[in-house]
Design a protein around this motif. Structure first.
Motif, short mmCIF file in Angstrom:
data_model
loop_
_atom_site.label_atom_id
_atom_site.label_comp_id
_atom_site.label_asym_id
_atom_site.label_seq_id
_atom_site.Cartn_x
_atom_site.Cartn_y
_atom_site.Cartn_z
N VAL A 242 0.86 -1.19 0.00
CA VAL A 242 0.00 0.00 0.00
C VAL A 242 0.90 1.24 0.00
CG1 VAL A 242 -1.72 1.31 1.30
CG2 VAL A 242 -1.86 -1.18 1.22
N VAL A 243 0.55 2.21 -0.84
CA VAL A 243 1.29 3.46 -0.91
C VAL A 243 0.58 4.50 -0.04
CG1 VAL A 243 2.03 5.37 -2.39
CG2 VAL A 243 2.17 3.01 -3.22
N LEU A 244 1.32 5.08 0.92
CA LEU A 244 0.79 6.12 1.80
C LEU A 244 1.34 7.46 1.35
CD1 LEU A 244 1.29 4.36 5.27
CD2 LEU A 244 -0.69 4.25 3.74
N SER A 245 0.49 8.45 1.18
CA SER A 245 0.91 9.78 0.73
C SER A 245 0.18 10.85 1.53
CB SER A 245 0.62 9.95 -0.77
OG SER A 245 -0.77 9.76 -1.03
N PRO A 246 0.68 12.10 1.50
CA PRO A 246 -0.01 13.17 2.23
C PRO A 246 -1.47 13.31 1.77
CG PRO A 246 2.15 13.91 1.52
CD PRO A 246 1.91 12.58 0.86
N GLY A 247 -2.38 13.32 2.74
CA GLY A 247 -3.79 13.45 2.43
C GLY A 247 -4.28 14.88 2.65
N PRO A 248 -5.58 15.09 2.53
CA PRO A 248 -6.13 16.44 2.72
C PRO A 248 -6.05 16.90 4.17
CG PRO A 248 -7.89 14.84 2.46
CD PRO A 248 -6.61 14.11 2.17
N VAL B 116 -3.64 10.91 6.00
CA VAL B 116 -2.82 10.15 5.07
C VAL B 116 -3.74 9.49 4.06
CG1 VAL B 116 -1.25 8.19 4.81
CG2 VAL B 116 -1.00 9.73 6.76
N ALA B 117 -3.44 9.67 2.78
CA ALA B 117 -4.19 8.99 1.73
C ALA B 117 -3.47 7.68 1.40
CB ALA B 117 -4.27 9.87 0.49
N GLN C 180 4.15 11.69 6.29
CA GLN C 180 3.22 12.17 5.27
C GLN C 180 2.32 13.28 5.82
OE1 GLN C 180 3.69 8.63 5.78
NE2 GLN C 180 5.27 8.95 4.23
N LYS C 181 1.96 13.17 7.09
CA LYS C 181 1.09 14.19 7.69
C LYS C 181 1.82 15.53 7.83
CE LYS C 181 -1.97 10.94 10.01
NZ LYS C 181 -2.46 10.36 11.27
N MET C 182 3.11 15.49 8.12
CA MET C 182 3.86 16.74 8.22
C MET C 182 3.97 17.43 6.85
SD MET C 182 6.89 16.08 11.02
CE MET C 182 7.65 14.76 10.08
N VAL C 183 4.15 16.64 5.80
CA VAL C 183 4.19 17.21 4.45
C VAL C 183 2.85 17.88 4.13
CG1 VAL C 183 4.37 16.69 1.99
CG2 VAL C 183 5.93 15.60 3.60
#
Length: 348
Positions: free
Chosen positions: A30-36, A69-70, A286-289
């Motif tokens: 699973v890829v985790l990336s910065p979410g809204p 995180v998305a 990711q959340k900090m980004v």
């Protein structure tokens, strides 16, 4: 063309074909990336994220943003190898094994129900923590939402049971009940004192080992609170326990004179207990980004996430350690006034 050249050419095409097929083959990651991000003292779809009825509220400014995180992938929509490779070389995302996000061999309906309960519990805990911080009294009872089919609690604990105590210890909140069960070894018995249909009774439930070795009985619980006024939380599709701290701060800001942000854009994360303790979360990098991209300059960080956060904090984002909701309120007050201590994340 010689036989050797033809053989090399065919071999090359075969390798290329296998490479293309492999690149687009599904992989269990699973890829985790910065979410809204959402401002808890702002609006979503023209509706306040936090609306309070039956109690005086005060103007707010700046932002107290929750971060998310998305994810891409999962059992129903696995990513391909090429997507995973792109994630591995992108410093703003993380690629993790699928089982770390999605529990194996679980009924999707049960997982969905538990996620819904978890979101509701998180928001209720945020309300409770905020009112506790403001010394506003309320009441709470832990109730049974459902039991997992085939688990020991199935048929013993019933939907709607109010759990008063576990092994004689008061059921102060859902986590207290869960911790009391986990303190046992698989095979031990746990005694629940419950109220069912107005009658009090003791229910003895054996324990078993869960998928990750933890002790469980297979019960889904929810804390039901009776608050003296309405506090509605609206975040659309965004949810989860990691927004608890920011929900609590948003409620505190609206219920107290003055603006605790001082007009600054503050972001943060952390689970929240009804008593105000802030807990660790996942996906901190990711959340900090996401926080930095939203314009935040300060990031409230659970103490247990500080070491990891310091390794990946974006330039221009100040980490402020938040052990409890009260600590976070004091830190924001110090940031606003320039007086007092602002606890920082420290190495080690």
């Amino acid at each position: 063309m010689s036989r050797r050249a033809l053989t090399l050419l065919l071999a090359g095409f075969l390798v290329l074909a296998l490479g293309v097929v492999g690149a687009f083959s599904p992989v269990p990651y699973v890829v985790l990336s910065p979410g809204p991000t959402e401002n808890t003292i702002g609006e979503v779809d023209k509706k306040p994220v936090i609306s309070i009825k039956g109690r005086e509220t005060y103007p707010t400014s700046g932002a107290l943003s929750l971060v998310t995180v998305a994810y891409q992938g999962g059992p129903a929509a696995q990513i391909d190898l090429l997507t995973a490779l792109r994630g591995w070389i992108d410093p703003t995302v993380a690629v993790v094994p699928q089982e770390t996000i999605f529990a194996p061999n679980r009924d999707p309906k049960e997982v969905e129900e538990e996620n819904t309960v978890e979101m509701t519990n998180s928001q209720d805990s945020a309300r409770a923590a905020a009112l506790s911080e403001l010394k506003i009294p309320f009441s709470m009872v832990v109730t049974v939402v459902s039991t997992e089919k085939g688990r020991p609690a199935d048929g013993k604990l019933l939907k709607g049971d109010e759990i008063n105590s576990v092994d004689g210890k008061p059921a102060k909140d859902v986590d207290v009940v869960g911790d009391a069960v986990k303190a046992h070894k698989p095979g031990d018995n746990v005694t629940f004192s419950v109220t069912r249909g107005g009658q009090k009774l003791d229910v003895t439930v054996p324990t078993v080992a869960g998928p990750k070795g933890q002790t469980l009985v297979g019960v889904v619980m929810q804390a039901k609170y009776k608050f003296p006024f309405d506090v509605d939380i609206n975040v659309g599709d965004v949810g989860g326990p990691s927004a608890g701290l920011m929900f609590s701060l948003g409620i505190v800001d609206k219920l107290t004179p003055g603006e605790i942000t001082g007009g600054k854009r503050i972001a943060g994360t952390g689970t929240i207990q009804p008593t105000g303790e802030v807990g660790a979360i996942g996906g901190i990098a990711q959340k900090m980004v996401g926080a930095k991209d939203s314009g935040a300059t300060v990031f409230l960080t659970p103490a247990d996430n500080c070491a990891e956060a310091m390794q990946a904090v974006p330039d221009g984002l100040r980490l402020v350690r938040a052990d409890t909701l009260h600590d976070a309120v004091l830190a924001l007050d110090a940031l606003r006034t320039g007086k007092g201590n602002v606890p920082a994340c420290e190495a080690g």
